[in-house]
Design an enzyme around this catalytic site. Structure first.
Site, PDB file in Angstrom:
ATOM      1  N   ARG A 168     -26.694   7.027   2.056  1.00 16.77           N
ATOM      2  CA  ARG A 168     -27.988   7.588   2.471  1.00 16.77           C
ATOM      3  C   ARG A 168     -27.846   8.102   3.899  1.00 16.77           C
ATOM      4  NH1 ARG A 168     -31.778   3.407   3.192  1.00 16.77           N
ATOM      5  NH2 ARG A 168     -31.567   3.849   5.388  1.00 16.77           N
ATOM      6  N   GLU A 184     -28.164   8.528  11.245  1.00 15.86           N
ATOM      7  CA  GLU A 184     -26.939   7.821  10.881  1.00 15.86           C
ATOM      8  C   GLU A 184     -26.636   8.101   9.415  1.00 15.86           C
ATOM      9  OE1 GLU A 184     -26.816   3.700  10.106  1.00 15.86           O
ATOM     10  OE2 GLU A 184     -28.873   3.598   9.352  1.00 15.86           O
ATOM     11  N   ASN A 186     -25.423   5.978   6.130  1.00 21.31           N
ATOM     12  CA  ASN A 186     -25.187   4.642   5.579  1.00 21.31           C
ATOM     13  C   ASN A 186     -24.245   4.738   4.391  1.00 21.31           C
ATOM     14  OD1 ASN A 186     -27.166   2.865   7.108  1.00 21.31           O
ATOM     15  ND2 ASN A 186     -28.479   4.537   6.412  1.00 21.31           N
ATOM     16  N   SER A 191     -30.285   1.100   1.071  1.00 23.62           N
ATOM     17  CA  SER A 191     -31.366   0.428   0.337  1.00 23.62           C
ATOM     18  C   SER A 191     -32.509   1.365  -0.035  1.00 23.62           C
ATOM     19  CB  SER A 191     -31.886  -0.751   1.148  1.00 23.62           C
ATOM     20  OG  SER A 191     -32.372  -0.287   2.372  1.00 23.62           O
ATOM     21  N   LYS A 374     -21.179   3.419  13.419  1.00 27.09           N
ATOM     22  CA  LYS A 374     -21.731   4.324  14.442  1.00 27.09           C
ATOM     23  C   LYS A 374     -20.613   4.966  15.262  1.00 27.09           C
ATOM     24  CE  LYS A 374     -25.885   2.544  13.418  1.00 27.09           C
ATOM     25  NZ  LYS A 374     -26.005   1.745  12.184  1.00 27.09           N
ATOM     26  N   LYS A 428     -26.388   2.025  20.780  1.00 24.17           N
ATOM     27  CA  LYS A 428     -26.202   1.398  19.465  1.00 24.17           C
ATOM     28  C   LYS A 428     -24.907   0.601  19.378  1.00 24.17           C
ATOM     29  CE  LYS A 428     -28.620   5.001  16.864  1.00 24.17           C
ATOM     30  NZ  LYS A 428     -28.615   5.752  15.605  1.00 24.17           N
ATOM     31  N   GLU A 432     -25.649  -2.827  11.230  1.00 23.89           N
ATOM     32  CA  GLU A 432     -26.485  -2.198  10.207  1.00 23.89           C
ATOM     33  C   GLU A 432     -27.695  -3.081   9.944  1.00 23.89           C
ATOM     34  OE1 GLU A 432     -26.033   0.716   8.768  1.00 23.89           O
ATOM     35  OE2 GLU A 432     -24.215   1.010   9.930  1.00 23.89           O
ATOM     36  N   GLY A 433     -28.706  -2.477   9.368  1.00 25.33           N
ATOM     37  CA  GLY A 433     -29.835  -3.266   8.879  1.00 25.33           C
ATOM     38  C   GLY A 433     -31.042  -3.291   9.795  1.00 25.33           C
ATOM     39  N   ARG A 515     -39.439   6.975   5.466  1.00 25.81           N
ATOM     40  CA  ARG A 515     -39.956   5.761   6.105  1.00 25.81           C
ATOM     41  C   ARG A 515     -40.807   6.170   7.289  1.00 25.81           C
ATOM     42  NH1 ARG A 515     -34.585   2.576   7.191  1.00 25.81           N
ATOM     43  NH2 ARG A 515     -33.991   4.740   7.494  1.00 25.81           N
TER      44      ARG A 515
END
Ligand code: ADP
Ligand code: MG
Ligand code: MG
Length: 539
Positions: A168, A184, A186, A191, A374, A428, A432-433, A515
């Site tokens: 993603r 970024e 992923n 998810s 990253k 950064k 992740e997450g 989002r």
């Protein structure tokens, strides 16, 4: 009686980029009738409950009696993250889709297959991965462990012939420059493919009912087939592996409130769905609307295991194939293993190594995982680096157009600039997450501290240009309560890539995730509690 309200009129105004602090809302929903909002809220809550747009409810604690009767392990946590069907609440979502320009939407979709190809090409350049991460390795224990697994696979000359990526790529639309900039990429545990498809359906359904009153057309919400396309990709990987008795294994966290998002994919691998969850990706829906279809089942079984369980129950066969709990595993789908807390002991690291050594298809392989760091994102943004991996000049130009400013901290000019104007940067680490980045004055403090130390600690981080999207007034729903707030959005485009040796079987864009978060919050994660799920309304 409510006045027609267009999404354009919901626009508030740009963030104050001088300070990076959003201004107070200057626009109110004068046009929208509170009764109408209440009806839509009610309908959307019912819809979510009936259609599986749900997550585990943090507030549901197990009662002690029940715990003792069931399983002592449950005492360790809350049942809502462990036992399906217990303690569910609707996923947080926005009541209405976010306006988004069609040109930028198309741009984001168009680059998805190019990014898929890039990830694959970079994953094959072991030296590039090891060299780019060599300084980071010294100061970041987690990245170091991942690189160790990667090195071990090089030592034994491990080849991944069947490669599956479920990615993603996330973007924000920078208001000032009107450019779509990548946040970024992923490559592990991308998810919300399951739940985001549902949010698009929810918004279409709401606009079918109330669109006239709002002057909004449900067909401007693009159909979202992320869930069924991800399931298709897992199924095709299973087919390529070619063991009809094998299963797909979802590597899961022991306590996972976002389990339903994952169960959607497992369910789509197994069950037959006669409705919304499977619709082909075709531009024509935007024009003609949605056509329900009967969906043929893949009839593939999946199991869920934690890394600790895999350590206990997994073994490699003489031919390199993987057995877990007596079952042959053909596809390993990681929804855990992306964060240091997923490896509380050596047991989990042993499991990760075992999986990597096996011949099963890994989604992702250790190389794909590393490509998503990253640091690699920042290295790829350097001049002439994309050219090493891609041949087509137009493709390269398309990707580069989405790159925001990205810098290594060994660039002292940029570090000094960030100390001067920290609000223009995001710092950064290799994590992740959500919830790991540094913003605002903390950037200045962190950079100064690193300068003072003078160690190599700085290699744990990258600096990124801060992106400022347009602020819109939005209705956000969480725990059944509707709040109106100023919000900004991040668009994620899913991509699936599957190849077997030289044969590319899938390389496509697969739906999206919008989002939306309150504009005063720096971070964005839905699971982390900062954002809500949303869809988009093409303008
Ligand atoms: P993670 O892998 O933890 O999701 P991200 O790079 O996506 O890390 O950052 C987390 C969140 O921080 C994003 O979802 C976004 O809301 C915010 N963010 C990250 N980079 C930027 C940026 N350059 N400008 C503005 N916000 C950002
Ligand atoms: Mg990420
Ligand atoms: Mg992110």
């Amino acid at each position: 009686s409510s006045q027609p309200l267009t999404l354009k009129s919901l626009k508030v105004r740009a963030m104050d980029t001088q300070e990076g602090v959003p201004s107070m809302p200057s626009f109110d929903f004068h046009g929208i009738d509170q009764k109408l909002v209440d009806r839509m809220v009610y309908d959307s809550l019912v819809w979510s409950s009936l259609h599986g747009l749900v997550v585990g409810d943090k507030s549901v604690q197990a009662s002690i009696n029940l715990i003792l009767m069931l399983d002592y392990r449950i005492v360790q946590g809350q049942r809502s993250g462990k036992v399906p069907g217990v303690g569910m609440v609707h996923a947080p979502f926005a009541l209405l889709p976010m306006p988004f320009p069609e040109t930028h939407w198309k741009q984001a979709c168009e680059v998805a297959p190019i990014f898929n190809e890039l990830v694959d090409r970079v994953s094959l350049d072991a030296k590039f991965l090891q060299d780019s991460l060599s300084r980071t390795k010294k100061v970041d224990a987690f990245t170091s462990r991942l690189l160790d697994i990667h090195s071990k696979m090089l030592d034994i000359n491990k080849k991944e012939e069947i490669r599956l990526g479920l990615h993603r790529s996330d973007y924000m639309l920078d208001e000032q420059t009107k450019s779509l900039l990548q946040i970024e990429m992923n490559t592990i545990s991308s998810s919300f493919a399951g739940l985001s498809s549902l949010v698009s359906d929810l918004h279409r359904s709401l606009l079918d009912n109330y669109g006239k009153l709002l002057n909004l057309d449900s067909k401007r919400v693009p159909g979202n087939t992320a869930a069924s396309q991800f399931a298709d990709a897992l199924a095709k990987a299973w087919t390529e592996y070619n063991n009809p008795r094998s299963t797909v294994m979802v590597v899961a966290q022991a306590d996972e409130r976002n389990m339903y998002d994952q169960h959607w994919l497992s369910s789509l691998l197994k069950e037959r769905y006669p409705f919304h969850v499977n619709v082909p990706v075709e531009e024509k829906w935007i024009v003609e609307g949605f056509v329900p279809q009967l969906y043929d089942t893949h009839n593939i079984t999946s199991i869920r295991k934690t890394l600790a369980e895999i350590d206990a129950e997994g073994e490699l066969q003489a031919d390199g194939s993987l057995m877990v709990d007596g079952q042959a595993i053909s596809v390993i789908y990681f929804r855990a293993g992306y964060t240091p807390t997923d490896y509380p002991s050596e047991s989990e690291w042993r499991a990760r190594l075992l999986l990597e050594q096996s011949s099963a298809v890994k989604c992702p392989s250790i190389s794909y995982h590393l490509v998503g760091t990253k640091k690699i994102q920042q290295e790829l943004a350097k001049p002439n680096v994309l050219e090493r991996f891609l041949d087509n000049k137009e493709d390269i130009a398309k990707l580069r157009k989405c790159f925001a400013g990205l810098w290594s901290l060994d660039n002292s000019d940029i570090v000094n600039k960030a100390i001067e104007r920290p609000e223009l940067f995001v710092m950064k680490p290799q994590r992740e997450g959500g919830g790991n980045n540094i913003y605002g004055n903390d950037v200045r403090e962190a950079l100064k501290a690193l300068q003072k130390e003078g160690t190599e600690e700085d290699a744990a981080y990258i600096l990124m240009q801060r992106i400022f999207p347009t602020v819109f007034s939005t209705f956000l729903l969480r725990d059944g309560i509707c709040h109106k707030d100023d919000a900004i959005s991040e668009l994620g485009i899913y991509g699936a890539y599957l190849r077997n040796k030289e044969r590319v079987i899938i390389n496509e864009q697969c739906g999206y995730l919008m989002r939306t978060k309150v504009s005063s919050s720096d971070e964005g994660g839905v699971a982390a509690g900062f954002a809500v799920l949303d869809s988009l309304y093409l303008t």
